[in-house]
Design an enzyme around this catalytic site. Structure first.
Site, PDB file in Angstrom:
ATOM      1  N   CYS A  65       0.869  -1.182   0.000  1.00 58.42           N
ATOM      2  CA  CYS A  65       0.000   0.000   0.000  1.00 58.42           C
ATOM      3  C   CYS A  65       0.905   1.230   0.000  1.00 58.42           C
ATOM      4  CB  CYS A  65      -0.944  -0.025   1.200  1.00 58.42           C
ATOM      5  SG  CYS A  65      -0.092   0.086   2.796  1.00 58.42           S
ATOM      6  N   TYR A  66       0.457   2.331   0.547  1.00 60.93           N
ATOM      7  CA  TYR A  66       1.254   3.559   0.555  1.00 60.93           C
ATOM      8  C   TYR A  66       2.412   3.492   1.547  1.00 60.93           C
ATOM      9  CZ  TYR A  66      -2.615   5.529  -2.054  1.00 60.93           C
ATOM     10  OH  TYR A  66      -3.574   5.755  -3.007  1.00 60.93           O
TER      11      TYR A  66
END
Length: 107
Positions: A65-66
């Site tokens: 993810c981020y």
């Protein structure tokens, strides 16, 4: 019920170089197209079924993810669906992009 594990960016890179893992990137479409780990599968609610059809449940999966937070829930979900070895990459794509090559656009 299986649980996911954590994996470092460096370990992910090493295992990816040896073609030992599949990368599942759960970021939004715009972020994915702006930059992602080469060969990553863009995993969304819409593409989840296709992902499970394309990848063997024995193949290790690294969820990205981020920053390494949202990937934990997605990794746990994949583990609950029967994937035997699932990881959440600590540091996320933001950590990856500062140290390792990445692709832009569609793959």
């Amino acid at each position: 019920m299986s649980d996911f594990k954590h994996i470092s960016i460096a370990e992910t890179f090493a295992r990816l170089q040896q073609k030992q893992v599949v990368i599942a990137d759960i970021r939004d479409e715009q972020s994915f197209h702006a930059g992602h780990i080469e060969g990553a599968y863009h995993l969304t609610n819409t593409s989840l079924h296709q992902f499970t059809q394309l990848h063997d449940y024995h193949t290790p999966v690294v969820v990205v993810c981020y920053h390494g937070n949202s990937s934990q829930g997605a990794a746990q979900y994949l583990a609950q669906q029967g994937f035997e070895e699932v990881y959440s990459m600590d540091g996320g794509f933001e950590g990856w992009r500062h140290n390792y090559p990445f692709s832009r656009g569609e793959e």
